[in-house]
Design a protein around this motif. Structure first.
Motif, PDB file in Angstrom:
ATOM      1  N   LEU A  91      32.937  53.909  53.788  1.00  0.00           N
ATOM      2  CA  LEU A  91      33.641  52.482  53.789  1.00  0.00           C
ATOM      3  C   LEU A  91      33.458  52.001  52.420  1.00  0.00           C
ATOM      4  O   LEU A  91      34.067  50.716  52.139  1.00  0.00           O
ATOM      5  CB  LEU A  91      33.380  51.663  55.067  1.00  0.00           C
ATOM      6  CG  LEU A  91      34.107  52.183  56.208  1.00  0.00           C
ATOM      7  CD1 LEU A  91      33.603  51.109  57.430  1.00  0.00           C
ATOM      8  CD2 LEU A  91      35.572  52.609  56.210  1.00  0.00           C
ATOM      9  N   ASN A  92      32.651  52.257  51.628  1.00  0.00           N
ATOM     10  CA  ASN A  92      32.325  51.567  50.233  1.00  0.00           C
ATOM     11  C   ASN A  92      33.338  52.226  49.222  1.00  0.00           C
ATOM     12  O   ASN A  92      32.549  52.995  48.210  1.00  0.00           O
ATOM     13  CB  ASN A  92      30.937  51.849  49.884  1.00  0.00           C
ATOM     14  CG  ASN A  92      29.939  51.131  50.985  1.00  0.00           C
ATOM     15  OD1 ASN A  92      30.404  49.913  51.270  1.00  0.00           O
ATOM     16  ND2 ASN A  92      28.631  51.538  50.779  1.00  0.00           N
ATOM     17  N   ARG A  93      34.571  52.021  49.148  1.00  0.00           N
ATOM     18  CA  ARG A  93      35.429  52.508  48.378  1.00  0.00           C
ATOM     19  C   ARG A  93      35.762  51.766  47.493  1.00  0.00           C
ATOM     20  O   ARG A  93      36.259  50.419  47.737  1.00  0.00           O
ATOM     21  CB  ARG A  93      36.393  53.432  48.930  1.00  0.00           C
ATOM     22  CG  ARG A  93      35.872  54.598  49.694  1.00  0.00           C
ATOM     23  CD  ARG A  93      37.163  55.510  50.345  1.00  0.00           C
ATOM     24  NE  ARG A  93      38.405  54.683  51.236  1.00  0.00           N
ATOM     25  CZ  ARG A  93      38.187  54.900  52.587  1.00  0.00           C
ATOM     26  NH1 ARG A  93      37.408  55.411  53.323  1.00  0.00           N
ATOM     27  NH2 ARG A  93      39.298  54.223  53.040  1.00  0.00           N
ATOM     28  N   PRO A  94      36.447  51.930  46.005  1.00  0.00           N
ATOM     29  CA  PRO A  94      36.819  50.975  45.198  1.00  0.00           C
ATOM     30  C   PRO A  94      38.252  50.651  45.440  1.00  0.00           C
ATOM     31  O   PRO A  94      38.789  51.720  45.941  1.00  0.00           O
ATOM     32  CB  PRO A  94      36.376  51.554  43.808  1.00  0.00           C
ATOM     33  CG  PRO A  94      36.526  52.991  44.221  1.00  0.00           C
ATOM     34  CD  PRO A  94      35.745  53.321  45.399  1.00  0.00           C
ATOM     35  N   CYS A  95      38.647  49.725  44.853  1.00  0.00           N
ATOM     36  CA  CYS A  95      40.164  49.573  44.822  1.00  0.00           C
ATOM     37  C   CYS A  95      40.649  50.660  43.940  1.00  0.00           C
ATOM     38  O   CYS A  95      40.171  50.991  42.902  1.00  0.00           O
ATOM     39  CB  CYS A  95      40.549  48.350  44.378  1.00  0.00           C
ATOM     40  SG  CYS A  95      42.384  47.967  44.104  1.00  0.00           S
ATOM     41  N   CYS A  96      41.971  51.099  44.317  1.00  0.00           N
ATOM     42  CA  CYS A  96      42.419  52.336  43.385  1.00  0.00           C
ATOM     43  C   CYS A  96      43.319  51.853  42.192  1.00  0.00           C
ATOM     44  O   CYS A  96      43.677  52.610  41.416  1.00  0.00           O
ATOM     45  CB  CYS A  96      43.447  53.142  44.386  1.00  0.00           C
ATOM     46  SG  CYS A  96      45.057  52.099  44.679  1.00  0.00           S
ATOM     47  N   ARG A  97      43.599  50.749  41.968  1.00  0.00           N
ATOM     48  CA  ARG A  97      44.118  49.871  40.826  1.00  0.00           C
ATOM     49  C   ARG A  97      43.260  50.149  39.594  1.00  0.00           C
ATOM     50  O   ARG A  97      41.987  49.820  39.744  1.00  0.00           O
ATOM     51  CB  ARG A  97      44.554  48.544  41.049  1.00  0.00           C
ATOM     52  CG  ARG A  97      45.482  48.125  42.090  1.00  0.00           C
ATOM     53  CD  ARG A  97      46.772  48.582  41.754  1.00  0.00           C
ATOM     54  NE  ARG A  97      47.600  48.354  42.939  1.00  0.00           N
ATOM     55  CZ  ARG A  97      48.911  48.125  42.616  1.00  0.00           C
ATOM     56  NH1 ARG A  97      49.381  48.087  41.538  1.00  0.00           N
ATOM     57  NH2 ARG A  97      49.647  47.672  43.613  1.00  0.00           N
ATOM     58  N   VAL A  98      43.769  50.805  38.565  1.00  0.00           N
ATOM     59  CA  VAL A  98      43.109  50.990  37.442  1.00  0.00           C
ATOM     60  C   VAL A  98      42.474  49.710  36.776  1.00  0.00           C
ATOM     61  O   VAL A  98      43.101  48.664  36.806  1.00  0.00           O
ATOM     62  CB  VAL A  98      44.007  51.662  36.455  1.00  0.00           C
ATOM     63  CG1 VAL A  98      43.186  51.954  35.072  1.00  0.00           C
ATOM     64  CG2 VAL A  98      44.825  52.742  36.717  1.00  0.00           C
TER      65      VAL A  98
END
Length: 70
Positions: free
Chosen positions: A2-9
């Protein structure tokens, strides 16, 4: 995981929501962060999830208010 970053560049905030599209129904669905990363979905931080805009004629579905635990 669940420790994923936002997909926005250039966004380094942690993802809190998962965005999926249904192109046939012209619908965007933003729900709680999925347990498993899906290559056909987009993980978004709270800021980007709240600011999401869709084209005219599309609908955004938010089954759970962001920032609340399920």
């Amino acid at each position: 995981m669940l420790n994923r970053p936002c997909c926005r560049v250039t966004c380094s905030r942690p993802a809190v929501a998962t965005l999926t599209y249904d192109y046939g129904d012209r619908m965007a669905v933003i729900g709680p962060l999925s347990v498993v990363a899906d290559p056909h979905a987009y993980d978004l931080c709270q800021l980007h999830a709240e600011r999401l805009k869709v084209p005219d004629g599309w609908t955004i579905i938010r089954p759970v208010p962001l920032g609340h635990d399920v």
